[in-house]
Write a protein that holds these residues in place. Structure first.
Motif, short mmCIF file in Angstrom:
data_model
loop_
_atom_site.label_atom_id
_atom_site.label_comp_id
_atom_site.label_asym_id
_atom_site.label_seq_id
_atom_site.Cartn_x
_atom_site.Cartn_y
_atom_site.Cartn_z
N VAL A 1440 76.56 75.17 93.27
CA VAL A 1440 75.29 74.60 93.52
C VAL A 1440 74.74 74.02 92.41
O VAL A 1440 74.84 74.53 90.97
N ARG A 1441 74.11 72.88 92.32
CA ARG A 1441 73.77 72.16 91.32
C ARG A 1441 72.16 72.63 90.91
O ARG A 1441 71.31 73.02 91.67
N GLY A 1442 71.88 72.66 89.48
CA GLY A 1442 70.65 73.37 89.19
C GLY A 1442 70.17 72.87 87.77
O GLY A 1442 70.71 72.03 87.21
N VAL A 1449 66.23 79.47 85.36
CA VAL A 1449 67.18 78.80 86.01
C VAL A 1449 66.62 78.49 87.52
O VAL A 1449 66.09 79.23 88.06
N PHE A 1450 66.89 77.20 87.73
CA PHE A 1450 66.52 76.78 89.22
C PHE A 1450 67.81 76.20 89.92
O PHE A 1450 68.66 75.46 89.24
N ALA A 1451 67.68 76.44 91.24
CA ALA A 1451 68.74 75.57 92.27
C ALA A 1451 67.84 74.40 92.72
O ALA A 1451 66.84 74.56 92.97
N SER A 1478 75.29 74.02 86.78
CA SER A 1478 75.94 74.22 88.14
C SER A 1478 76.29 75.64 88.09
O SER A 1478 76.56 76.30 87.05
N PHE A 1479 76.39 76.29 89.32
CA PHE A 1479 76.56 77.74 89.23
C PHE A 1479 76.97 78.22 90.78
O PHE A 1479 76.43 77.45 91.69
N TYR A 1480 77.56 79.07 90.96
CA TYR A 1480 77.81 79.78 92.25
C TYR A 1480 76.45 80.72 92.61
O TYR A 1480 75.77 81.41 91.57
N LEU A 1481 76.33 80.82 93.95
CA LEU A 1481 75.06 81.46 94.24
C LEU A 1481 75.26 82.86 95.09
O LEU A 1481 75.95 83.06 95.99
N ILE A 1493 77.52 80.24 85.25
CA ILE A 1493 76.54 79.10 84.88
C ILE A 1493 77.60 78.34 83.90
O ILE A 1493 77.96 78.35 82.91
N GLN A 1494 77.49 76.80 84.34
CA GLN A 1494 78.23 75.90 83.65
C GLN A 1494 77.21 74.83 83.26
O GLN A 1494 76.69 74.37 84.08
N TYR A 1495 77.25 74.28 81.83
CA TYR A 1495 76.43 72.98 81.62
C TYR A 1495 76.84 71.88 81.88
O TYR A 1495 78.46 71.55 81.54
N GLU A 1496 76.58 70.86 82.33
CA GLU A 1496 77.00 69.63 82.75
C GLU A 1496 77.52 68.80 81.52
O GLU A 1496 78.40 68.04 81.63
N ASN A 1497 76.61 68.99 80.43
CA ASN A 1497 77.12 68.26 79.35
C ASN A 1497 77.92 68.78 78.41
O ASN A 1497 77.98 68.59 77.37
#
Length: 1497
Positions: A1440-1442, A1449-1451, A1478-1481, A1493-1497
């Protein structure tokens, strides 16, 4: 004395003169003089003595111990060669210990002997000192040709030093002094030194009293080298020369005694060979010239630098002699500050600063804090309990800089400098209290602390605060404890004058005033350790190194940092000092001292003599490197389990030493510190002097098996994020390896239960035994008697018990418990056997032995502990500052001593324990005594783990032993006495209560002591103790009731009251546990039960749910007691039905059918009295089961011991309440109108029986066979159809919610089942229900279903899902008790990539991919989040992108933002940075959770 020469005696019977018996008793038996005199008075000669029996000696008032000793020596005479009796002075006798007499002054001594004035003696002595050595050398040579006297064995000298020398008159002393001085002067051609003073006790026989006069302070040595006098450290040689001089006095007293000079020559030969080896390196560089006496005053005037060094080092050349220095300083000028850098090198305890500008840019404090750390305090902060002040001000760990008269860097009137009179009124009392605190014996450790008055500006009059401060010090300590350094001679002269006027003594011997501050600075910096000449280095990134600054190290108070150049550049390799240090360090370690970094350093210097590598060394080193290289966790905890005393900590430190150049290494100094504080310091060490974080290796010596290392392992990742600017990517590359050294009675079993870990036992492999044999041969090359290194020899013997027993037996041969040294030794044996890391402070030992403390004490506590001192060692204890503690060399020796006491001296451990508790000295207020008191308390209450490693024994090993040997009376006597000593401790009465109810079943007495513990402090564990006593009492009554044929109705009344009190106590315990953050004491448990509890020796994280479990156990005991009543008999179906209906509140007790008799009527009256309590039990039990189900299902953590117990109780519950009686079924057939109600009741009983009548119970079926949930779903479908006939709206809503969840679970387990409803049908049903309940439903269940069914698709934006997230969070706050609020919840379902109900993935379905993996390994993957890096998981779950905004933290679904909780808080970077992620829910009962939780940058 009748004989002037030694006289061999052929036969004892020929000892016709009582003097010979007298001599034998004193010289060979070493008996007290009063017993020798008693036998002499009775005319006991040799032929009488051989007829003596023990009773004969007792009749002469000789005590039992000495009597046995005399007879033993007498029997030995018949076997051995007859003794040689040395002539002794008429009054030279060993006296029994007496109270310390006040010393008689010199004036009194002179008055007692007017015929020979004391000053005459001094004049004679001065004349002797001036004689040339030539004549003396001739005397020496002539004397050496005479027949030599047999020299006593060296080991007897310590004992001889304790004996009293009697000199008949002062002129006799003059003769002795003349001979001794001349002989030493004649020896100057070999080792030129000059005797100025020697200690001697002078006795005047004329007054028939013992008059003591100390003839000055110590012996001073000087070498004349090329017309320049160099003073050797006189204090170091004082003891050695003094010992020989005492021996000389004992062997020659009267004028004309032959061979005096021969004796002197032999002793001085010995002295030169043994005691002066360490000084030979001074002589090798020079040829000694003819000795010329130098007056002491000339030395002082010419060598103020030497004087300064001697004052700071006790005559040595290292600053290590003092652990704490107190500096008192007045105003400084900016020009002086540059020359005060030497303060950085001193071990400053505190600085009393009278300069209000000290912390300004040009002040002394500001300059110090540029390179070292100091906390800034005021005198008023030193008020209060000693331990509290030490803790609050961080004393001993960091320097305290106390501003005693204003502080101009701060604003406000309270910080202004005061004139003298205002200071006297407003501040003087605070400073005096500060001084009183500093001088308290528990703070100011005599012999290890020094006070320095540093006068940087003149003190013109007594009306100066620093004068009052000096007088305040003089109220508490001796003037020798203070040294004075003055910036000029004029300042000194005025200061000296002021002190002489007021206090009337000369400070000149303690003062340095002719050196400039620059010279003072250089002199101190030149002293060892040479910290200024070598920077301490730490490894850094890319094989580089950084400097560890003193200030940084000052701030890391919890850590003992190991540098890569540790111990280097302090001593010149192979120099005499280097060799002496090595010899000393090796001897301390191999005797039984704790290993030091020096031990490894010296072994590295000599590759031919390496440190012994244990077999597990390579395994442990490889495991650490593997975790550093391969582990994905930020912090890894490794355990090293070891038997006490087998070298576990040494092995860990050896590995750390060899890894110090690869990774930053540190040892945790104090395992009791808050782990959050330790984590912050570990992270600081990780980041020190480097932008890129460095790996850290932390060693914890966890002697008590606490949870602290585990807490620290969790704290460090959180601290990296919250207390640092390390971004998450770098944080993931940070590594901290914690090696936890854990003492264990079963290291191998502990090793099997923990992964990763290693273990080491008290058993050497053949290879290790060979290494120890090789090391012994190496030690023989550098040490005289390495066989006396008993700790090393124990290991070398492979912990051979016979070796240990023989050693102990020989040492304790003449053990006499009535003597103080024997008592103290027995205390140490008991303490070291039962308490890990225990000791008694040296100062406390000296107090117990009635030793007077002086600055440089000649007789140590170990001297007084002869003949047991060979089994003792002095350790430096770094707690509340550094102090010295005395302990037994090895725990196995201590245990063997206790066995020997009982075997040979009939002394039991209970006798020693009672004796300790009887001693008032040990229980007075004081920091050092508090540590000893803590050890005593631990000895009584600390409970060891059982072999399963989960629970503990019910009592401490000491109490277990005393109970098995002596029973209740002795145990209770010890606990009662201990409770008077530890009045504020609840653990002692609590332990006694446990003992009384478990071992003795004395419930009233146990309850009394449990109430006493609760009154000291009411917490979960004191109330739990009360509950456990009632439970045990009720259980005992129930067991007795089963065996009795007839029941007494009054027993029922008693039992119900007990049950009610028990439930009240358990509820209160749980209530307190739910509201408390951290537990403090320990709960109770039955000895046969497995329960996790809390204590100082084995603490757990919390009280958990033990109170709830206690309530259940009591309720089922009540049910069992009721079921035995005649009208509730379970074997009769009708009576069982009445039993169920009564407890379900369906009927009152009066409606229960029963025979009309007196006993049943009494039963009915009793039940009516307690009817409300009894009828609430069933509902309370059901509610408790539901709550515990929720706890175990929703919360993180595994609690198998509780779950097993609750599962067993639930089965019992089902048998009592979940079966439809046959009579009801018959009635159903006869009355069709009841058919529907009975069918509904049967369906609900089925659900209750299968734990499916609750939301959490259905969720548990995710991990059970599909057939069960299919039947459950069918039941709920039937109930749904009948809802129109039910009026209970709450029940209908609950069953509707459960029906929806059962369909979802059934679909996940058996998607093709005919009972599964479509997602649209379930969604419509849920929507209707949500409209009915609104957003304030008291349970989170409907909102959890909303997350599962209404979670948006990828492009869906317009949903109310965020509303339901808020609703579920609000609901859980109300529904879940505080117990739940403190814990993290787990997700049972995850968001997958499919559509419809298929997109829900259960945790058991994910675990199916890891069937072959060990269960604990899989659990670890889930805990640290590494499970989400597996390909099967990645392919199954939807990412999920967030975003992260303001730390939340937000989805994100288009413009829709749904708040979610991070599973691992440390994965969210600090600083409130807005980031795309992004993360798994996952779906948990508290709401959605973000995993990986993974940072896109």
């Amino acid at each position: 004395m009748r004989r002037s020469r030694t006289q061999p005696i052929a036969e004892i019977e020929k000892w016709t003169e009582e003097d010979q018996v007298h001599q034998w008793l004193l010289q060979h038996v070493n008996a007290y003089s009063k017993y020798a005199i008693r036998l002499q008075e009775e005319d006991v000669s040799g032929d009488c003595l051989v007829c003596f029996k023990k009773q004969d000696l007792l009749d002469l008032e000789v005590k039992s111990g000495p009597a046995v000793k005399i007879l033993s020596n007498l029997r030995q005479l018949s076997k051995d060669q007859e003794p040689t009796l040395q002539p002794i002075p008429h009054n030279e006798q060993k006296e029994a210990p007496n109270p310390i007499q006040p010393e008689v002054s010199v004036a009194q001594t002179v008055a007692s002997d007017p015929a020979e004035p004391f000053n005459t003696t001094e004049v004679q002595a001065d004349k002797m000192l001036g004689k040339k050595s030539g004549k003396a050398q001739q005397q020496f040579k002539k004397a050496s040709e005479e027949k030599k006297i047999d020299e006593p064995k060296p080991q007897n000298f310590k004992a001889r030093r304790k004996e009293t020398v009697v000199v008949n008159c002062l002129h006799c002393f003059t003769h002795i002094y003349t001979c001794f001085t001349n002989s030493i002067n004649s020896f100057s051609s070999i080792f030129p030194y000059h005797v100025y003073f020697c200690n001697i006790e002078i006795f005047s026989k004329r007054t028939n009293q013992t008059c003591k006069s100390v003839f000055s302070v110590f012996l001073k040595c000087a070498i004349c080298l090329n017309e320049q006098a160099i003073s050797l450290p006189g204090i170091l040689v004082n003891q050695a020369l003094n010992m020989y001089f005492w021996f000389f006095l004992q062997t020659s007293v009267l004028p004309g005694v032959p061979n005096i000079t021969v004796v002197i020559q032999e002793t001085l030969d010995n002295l030169k060979k043994e005691d002066f080896k360490k000084f030979h390196f001074h002589l090798k560089q020079y040829k000694t010239s003819q000795f010329q006496p130098i007056r002491e005053s000339k030395l002082e005037e010419a060598n103020q630098g030497e004087k300064l060094k001697n004052l700071l080092t006790c005559g040595g050349n290292s600053l290590d002699n003092y652990d704490n220095m107190i500096i008192v300083v007045n105003k400084s000028s900016p020009e002086q500050v540059q020359y005060l850098k030497f303060l950085n090198k001193l071990k400053l305890f505190c600085v009393l600063d009278f300069d209000p500008d000290s912390n300004t840019q040009v002040g002394l404090c500001h300059s110090y804090r540029e390179s070292r750390w100091a906390n800034l305090h005021t005198p008023s902060q030193y008020q209060g309990q000693i331990d509290s002040v030490i803790k609050n001000l961080n004393l001993y760990k960091q320097t305290s800089w106390v501003f005693c008269n204003g502080r101009h860097d701060l604003e406000g009137d309270s910080n202004k400098e005061l004139n003298y009179w205002n200071w006297l009124r407003k501040s003087c009392s605070d400073v005096e209290q500060l001084v009183s605190f500093i001088c308290n014996p528990e703070v100011f450790l005599h012999g290890r602390s020094l006070i320095m008055f540093l006068l940087l500006s003149p003190v013109d009059s007594e009306k100066d605060p620093i004068c009052d401060t000096y007088k305040a010090f003089m109220k508490h300590i001796e003037e020798e404890m203070i040294i004075h350094i003055c910036e000029s001679q004029s300042t000194y002269e005025k200061w000296k004058e002021l002190i002489q006027e007021k206090l009337d003594f000369d400070i000149d011997p303690q003062s340095v005033y002719e050196l400039s501050l620059s010279e003072v600075n250089g002199t101190v910096l030149a002293l060892r350790p040479f910290s200024e000449s070598s920077e301490r280095l730490l490894p850094s990134s890319d094989s580089s190194f950084v400097v560890l600054k003193n200030k940084d190290e000052d701030l890391l108070t919890a850590l003992d940092i190991l540098c890569l150049n540790q111990c280097e550049n302090i001593y010149e390799d192979k120099s005499p000092e280097f060799n002496d240090k090595r010899t000393k360090v090796e001897e301390e370690f191999y005797r039984g001292g704790k290993v030091k970094w020096w031990n490894f350093f010296f072994c590295d210097k000599d590759k031919q003599k390496p440190f012994i590598k244990r077999d597990k060394y390579e395994n442990l080193k490889r495991m650490i490197r593997s975790e550093l290289r391969e582990s994905k966790e930020m912090c890894v905890l490794l355990n090293l389990f070891h038997n006490p005393g087998c070298g576990g900590t040494t092995l860990a430190m050896h590995v750390m030493w060899d890894l110090r150049k690869e990774i930053r290494c540190a040892v945790l100094k104090d395992n009791s510190l808050p782990m959050t504080e330790v984590a912050v310091q570990v992270v600081k060490l990780m980041k020190l002097e480097n932008e890129k974080p460095c790996q850290v290796f932390l060693l914890i010596d966890d002697s008590k098996e606490t949870e602290n290392p585990y807490k620290l392992c969790n704290c460090i990742p959180q601290t990296v994020v919250s207390h640092s600017n390390i971004n998450v990517d770098k944080a993931q590359s940070c590594k901290v390896i914690i090696l936890n050294c854990v003492r264990s009675q079963n290291p191998k079993d502990s090793y099997r239960r923990h992964n990763p870990s290693q273990y080491i036992t008290a058993s050497l492999s053949p290879e290790e035994q060979n290494e120890f044999e090789k090391k012994l041969n190496e030690l023989r090359e550098t040490h005289d008697t390495p066989e006396n290194f008993y700790s090393f020899m124990i290991m070398k013997s492979n912990f051979d018990k016979k070796y240990i027993d023989d050693l102990v037996h020989n040492t304790l041969e003449n053990f006499d418990f009535s003597s103080k040294n024997a008592k103290l030794f027995s205390f140490l044996a008991l303490l070291n056997s039962y308490v890990a890391e225990s000791e008694i402070s040296r100062s406390l030992c000296e107090d117990f032995l009635c030793m007077k403390r002086i600055r440089w004490q000649e007789e140590s506590a170990l001297d007084r502990m002869e003949p047991f001192s060979n089994l003792l060692i002095i350790d430096r204890v770094e707690e509340w500052g550094v102090y010295e503690g005395i302990r037994i060399l090895h725990s196995s020796i201590a245990s063997a001593c206790l066995e020997e006491f009982e075997r040979s001296h009939s002394l039991k451990v209970s006798d020693i324990t009672i004796e300790i508790l009887h001693c008032d000295l040990f229980f007075s207020i004081g920091v050092v005594k508090n540590r000893f008191m803590d050890s005593i308390q631990q000895m009584l209450i600390a409970r060891q783990q059982k072999k399963d490693g989960v629970v503990r024994e019910p009592f401490s090993p000491l109490i277990d032993k005393i109970h098995s040997e002596q029973g209740r009376q002795t145990v209770q006597q010890i606990f009662v006495k201990a409770s008077t000593r530890f009045e504020k401790s609840l653990s002692i009465p609590q332990a006694l209560a446990r003992y009384l109810y478990i071992k003795e079943h004395d419930f009233p007495e146990a309850l009394k002591w449990a109430e006493k513990a609760k009154n000291i402090k009411a917490n979960p564990y004191t109330f739990d103790t009360i509950g456990q006593i009632h439970k045990s009492n009720l259980k005992s009554n129930n067991d007795r009731g089963k065996q009795e044929t007839s029941c007494n109705p009054e027993d029922l009344n008693t039992n119900i009251k007990i049950a009610s009190n028990a439930i009240t106590a358990f509820k209160k315990a749980q209530e307190l546990a739910d509201s408390e953050e951290e537990p403090e004491e320990e709960p109770e448990e039955e000895p046969e039960e497995k329960a996790v509890d809390e204590s100082d020796d084995f603490p757990q994280k919390s009280y958990h749910v033990q109170g709830y479990v206690g309530v259940l156990e009591i309720a089922f005991l009540v049910f069992e007691i009721l079921s035995r009543l005649p009208f509730f008999d379970q074997s009769d179906p009708m009576k069982k039905m009445y039993f169920q209906r009564f407890l379900k509140k369906a009927i009152p007790i009066t409606s229960v059918y029963k025979e009309d008799n007196e006993r049943n009527n009494i039963y009915e009256e009793i039940i009516k009295e307690h009817e409300r309590f009894l009828q609430n039990l069933k509902a309370e039990v059901k509610e408790t089961f539901e709550l515990l189900d929720s706890f175990f299902t929703y919360m993180k953590g595994r609690y198998p011991e509780f779950q097993r117990k609750i599962s067993s109780l639930f089965k019992h519950y089902v048998s009592l309440f979940c079966n439809t009686p046959k009579e009801m079924k018959k009635e159903q057939q006869n009355n069709p109108n009841l058919n529907l109600k009975i069918n509904i009741e049967e369906q609900r009983l089925f659900l209750e029986k299968n734990q499916a009548d609750t939301f959490v119970g259905i969720l548990q079926h995710l991990d059970k066979p599909a057939e069960e949930i299919e039947r459950i779903t069918e039941c709920y479908a039937y109930l749904q159809k009948q809802h129109h006939q039910l009026n209970d709206k709450k029940q209908k809503t609950k069953e509707t919610i459960n029906c929806i969840l059962s369909n979802i679970v059934l679909y996940l387990l058996k998607p093709n089942s005919k009972h599964v409803k479509s997602i649209d049908s379930l969604s419509d049903l849920l929507s209707t229900t949500l409209q009915d309940v609104g957003l304030r439903y008291p349970f989170p269940d409907p909102y959890y279903l909303a997350l599962l069914l209404f979670w948006p698709r990828t492009t869906e934006e317009d949903t109310e899902i965020a509303t339901y997230v808020t609703a579920i969070r609000n609901s859980t706050r109300k529904y879940l008790t505080p117990l739940f609020q403190k814990r993290s919840t787990v997700a049972h379902l995850y968001l997958g990539k499919e559509k419809g109900l298929k997109r829900l993935v259960s945790k058991p379905q994910l675990d199916e991919n890891f069937k072959k993996m060990h269960r604990e390994t899989l659990a670890q993957l889930w805990r640290n989040g590494d499970i989400f890096k597996d390909k099967t998981i990645i392919n199954r779950l939807q990412r999920v992108r967030g975003s992260i905004e303001q730390g939340e933290v937000f989805a994100n679904y288009g413009k829709l933002k749904i708040p979610v909780r991070p599973a691992l808080v440390h994965r969210v970077s600090g600083g409130f940075s807005t980031e795309k992620v992004s993360f798994y829910l996952g779906f948990a009962i508290k709401g959605p959770i973000a995993y990986d939780i993974q940072y896109e940058n």
